[in-house]
Design a protein around this motif. Structure first.
Motif, mmCIF file in Angstrom:
data_model
loop_
_atom_site.group_PDB
_atom_site.id
_atom_site.type_symbol
_atom_site.label_atom_id
_atom_site.label_comp_id
_atom_site.label_asym_id
_atom_site.label_seq_id
_atom_site.Cartn_x
_atom_site.Cartn_y
_atom_site.Cartn_z
ATOM 1 N N PRO A 165 -0.034 -4.547 15.192
ATOM 2 C CA PRO A 165 0.447 -5.883 14.839
ATOM 3 C C PRO A 165 0.062 -6.950 15.866
ATOM 4 C CG PRO A 165 2.301 -4.397 15.303
ATOM 5 C CD PRO A 165 1.051 -3.584 15.375
ATOM 6 N N LYS A 166 -0.365 -6.547 17.064
ATOM 7 C CA LYS A 166 -0.757 -7.515 18.093
ATOM 8 C C LYS A 166 -2.255 -7.797 18.106
ATOM 9 C CE LYS A 166 3.153 -6.459 21.028
ATOM 10 N NZ LYS A 166 3.613 -5.967 22.321
ATOM 11 N N SER A 167 -3.023 -7.081 17.296
ATOM 12 C CA SER A 167 -4.465 -7.333 17.277
ATOM 13 C C SER A 167 -4.745 -8.632 16.528
ATOM 14 C CB SER A 167 -5.213 -6.174 16.613
ATOM 15 O OG SER A 167 -5.111 -6.237 15.210
ATOM 16 N N LYS A 168 -5.926 -9.176 16.727
ATOM 17 C CA LYS A 168 -6.258 -10.453 16.084
ATOM 18 C C LYS A 168 -6.278 -10.323 14.559
ATOM 19 C CE LYS A 168 -11.179 -11.267 15.637
ATOM 20 N NZ LYS A 168 -12.391 -11.831 16.140
ATOM 21 N N LEU A 169 -6.541 -9.135 14.042
ATOM 22 C CA LEU A 169 -6.563 -8.925 12.596
ATOM 23 C C LEU A 169 -5.230 -8.439 12.037
ATOM 24 C CD1 LEU A 169 -10.012 -7.189 12.157
ATOM 25 C CD2 LEU A 169 -9.401 -9.532 11.625
ATOM 26 N N GLY A 170 -4.380 -7.915 12.894
ATOM 27 C CA GLY A 170 -3.111 -7.373 12.422
ATOM 28 C C GLY A 170 -3.296 -6.031 11.738
ATOM 29 N N SER A 202 6.764 4.744 0.881
ATOM 30 C CA SER A 202 6.936 4.764 -0.566
ATOM 31 C C SER A 202 7.772 3.596 -1.073
ATOM 32 C CB SER A 202 7.588 6.084 -0.998
ATOM 33 O OG SER A 202 8.890 6.171 -0.473
ATOM 34 N N PHE A 203 8.363 2.824 -0.170
ATOM 35 C CA PHE A 203 9.156 1.681 -0.588
ATOM 36 C C PHE A 203 8.285 0.492 -0.980
ATOM 37 C CE2 PHE A 203 12.950 3.732 0.080
ATOM 38 C CZ PHE A 203 13.016 4.311 1.345
ATOM 39 N N GLY A 204 6.984 0.578 -0.741
ATOM 40 C CA GLY A 204 6.068 -0.459 -1.199
ATOM 41 C C GLY A 204 6.029 -1.682 -0.311
ATOM 42 N N ASN A 205 6.628 -1.656 0.850
ATOM 43 C CA ASN A 205 6.625 -2.793 1.752
ATOM 44 C C ASN A 205 5.340 -2.772 2.567
ATOM 45 O OD1 ASN A 205 7.088 -4.762 3.586
ATOM 46 N ND2 ASN A 205 9.009 -3.945 4.356
ATOM 47 N N HIS A 206 4.559 -3.824 2.491
ATOM 48 C CA HIS A 206 3.303 -3.875 3.227
ATOM 49 C C HIS A 206 3.453 -4.703 4.491
ATOM 50 C CE1 HIS A 206 1.434 -1.846 -0.029
ATOM 51 N NE2 HIS A 206 1.512 -2.858 -0.855
ATOM 52 N N SER A 207 4.613 -4.729 5.073
ATOM 53 C CA SER A 207 4.846 -5.530 6.268
ATOM 54 C C SER A 207 4.179 -4.882 7.465
ATOM 55 C CB SER A 207 6.346 -5.674 6.525
ATOM 56 O OG SER A 207 6.874 -4.426 6.935
ATOM 57 N N SER A 208 4.200 -5.598 8.576
ATOM 58 C CA SER A 208 3.550 -5.098 9.777
ATOM 59 C C SER A 208 4.241 -3.872 10.343
ATOM 60 C CB SER A 208 3.483 -6.201 10.835
ATOM 61 O OG SER A 208 4.787 -6.575 11.217
ATOM 62 N N ILE A 209 5.420 -3.544 9.909
ATOM 63 C CA ILE A 209 6.105 -2.347 10.385
ATOM 64 C C ILE A 209 5.285 -1.094 10.065
ATOM 65 C CG2 ILE A 209 7.537 -1.917 8.345
ATOM 66 C CD1 ILE A 209 8.756 -1.582 11.934
ATOM 67 N N ASP A 210 4.469 -1.138 8.991
ATOM 68 C CA ASP A 210 3.630 0.005 8.648
ATOM 69 C C ASP A 210 2.722 0.386 9.804
ATOM 70 O OD1 ASP A 210 4.604 0.228 6.075
ATOM 71 O OD2 ASP A 210 3.061 -1.062 5.229
ATOM 72 N N GLY A 211 2.279 -0.588 10.574
ATOM 73 C CA GLY A 211 1.329 -0.329 11.634
ATOM 74 C C GLY A 211 1.916 0.274 12.875
ATOM 75 N N ILE A 212 3.214 0.194 13.064
ATOM 76 C CA ILE A 212 3.777 0.742 14.285
ATOM 77 C C ILE A 212 4.379 2.118 14.074
ATOM 78 C CG2 ILE A 212 4.166 -1.516 15.317
ATOM 79 C CD1 ILE A 212 7.121 -1.239 14.567
ATOM 80 N N LEU A 213 4.329 2.612 12.864
ATOM 81 C CA LEU A 213 4.871 3.933 12.578
ATOM 82 C C LEU A 213 3.789 4.994 12.663
ATOM 83 C CD1 LEU A 213 7.046 3.127 9.436
ATOM 84 C CD2 LEU A 213 7.819 3.382 11.782
ATOM 85 N N PRO A 214 4.085 6.125 13.332
ATOM 86 C CA PRO A 214 3.131 7.227 13.246
ATOM 87 C C PRO A 214 3.032 7.682 11.787
ATOM 88 C CG PRO A 214 4.887 7.686 14.836
ATOM 89 C CD PRO A 214 5.251 6.432 14.119
ATOM 90 N N PHE A 215 1.937 8.226 11.423
ATOM 91 C CA PHE A 215 1.667 8.721 10.064
ATOM 92 C C PHE A 215 1.551 7.591 9.038
ATOM 93 C CE2 PHE A 215 4.558 11.936 12.072
ATOM 94 C CZ PHE A 215 3.563 12.813 12.442
ATOM 95 N N ALA A 216 1.327 6.364 9.474
ATOM 96 C CA ALA A 216 1.195 5.249 8.538
ATOM 97 C C ALA A 216 0.045 5.533 7.575
ATOM 98 C CB ALA A 216 0.949 3.946 9.290
ATOM 99 N N PRO A 217 0.266 5.357 6.252
ATOM 100 C CA PRO A 217 -0.804 5.606 5.285
ATOM 101 C C PRO A 217 -1.839 4.489 5.326
ATOM 102 C CG PRO A 217 1.128 4.762 4.166
ATOM 103 C CD PRO A 217 1.515 4.941 5.603
ATOM 104 N N LYS A 218 -3.091 4.863 5.195
ATOM 105 C CA LYS A 218 -4.197 3.901 5.210
ATOM 106 C C LYS A 218 -5.151 4.207 4.061
ATOM 107 C CE LYS A 218 -2.639 1.949 8.802
ATOM 108 N NZ LYS A 218 -2.060 0.620 8.696
ATOM 109 N N HIS A 219 -5.754 3.155 3.545
ATOM 110 C CA HIS A 219 -6.756 3.269 2.485
ATOM 111 C C HIS A 219 -7.908 2.366 2.896
ATOM 112 C CE1 HIS A 219 -8.071 2.340 -1.870
ATOM 113 N NE2 HIS A 219 -8.650 3.441 -1.460
ATOM 114 N N VAL A 220 -9.064 2.953 3.165
ATOM 115 C CA VAL A 220 -10.251 2.199 3.553
ATOM 116 C C VAL A 220 -11.160 2.081 2.344
ATOM 117 C CG1 VAL A 220 -12.331 2.224 4.995
ATOM 118 C CG2 VAL A 220 -10.121 2.890 5.969
ATOM 119 N N VAL A 221 -11.611 0.858 2.071
ATOM 120 C CA VAL A 221 -12.551 0.586 0.982
ATOM 121 C C VAL A 221 -13.783 -0.054 1.603
ATOM 122 C CG1 VAL A 221 -12.939 -0.646 -1.184
ATOM 123 C CG2 VAL A 221 -10.643 0.213 -0.633
#
Length: 146
Positions: free
Chosen positions: A107-112, A17-36
């Motif tokens: 964060p280690k994948s080619k796409l991040g 909810s802090f609005g930070n879109h850094s790569s830290i989002d990807g290493i946290l369990p329960f990371a929110p995702k939005h697929v379009v």
């Protein structure tokens, strides 16, 4: 001990909810995702898609040319979340894993890491758009039949 675990999980859940879109989002369990998913099939055909994971079926959707379908979810605790979609348009049937943790939340994948994973669907295959407008990364279909 239970209180510490609950506090830890609550912090992880609300950290997005802090609005930070850094790569830290990807290493946290329960990371929110939005697929379009955006239909750009070059024949301007309506795209019939059906997305699901092991627990949830998102139903069958008809997406007009240049139209989109989107869904949101959280990566599970064990980081095994995977959504697969089938895509049908005249004389074509294709399948693609539209979200995998290893590719889209690593964060280690080619796409991040993508918090908002934008996929452009072309007849030749799906392409993940980069939010920074530096281009797209395209993939082959996991399976395709004509």
């Amino acid at each position: 001990m239970k209180w510490m675990l609950f506090s830890f999980l609550l912090i992880l859940q609300t950290s997005s909810s802090f609005g930070n879109h850094s790569s830290i989002d990807g290493i946290l369990p329960f990371a929110p995702k939005h697929v379009v998913i955006i239909n750009r099939i070059n024949t301007r055909a309506t795209l019939i898609l059906h997305c699901r994971n092991k627990e949830l079926d998102l139903g069958i959707r008809a997406v007009q040319f240049e139209g989109s379908f989107d869904f949101s979810f959280h990566v599970n605790l064990f980081r095994t979340t995977r959504y697969t979609c089938t895509f049908n348009w005249p004389e074509h049937n294709a399948t693609f894993a539209i979200f995998t943790v290893g590719r889209d939340d690593n964060p280690k994948s080619k796409l991040g890491v993508c918090r908002e994973c934008i996929w452009i669907i072309f007849a030749g295959g799906p392409c993940r758009d980069k939010r920074d407008k530096t281009g797209m990364t395209c993939f082959n279909w996991d399976s395709v039949s004509l």
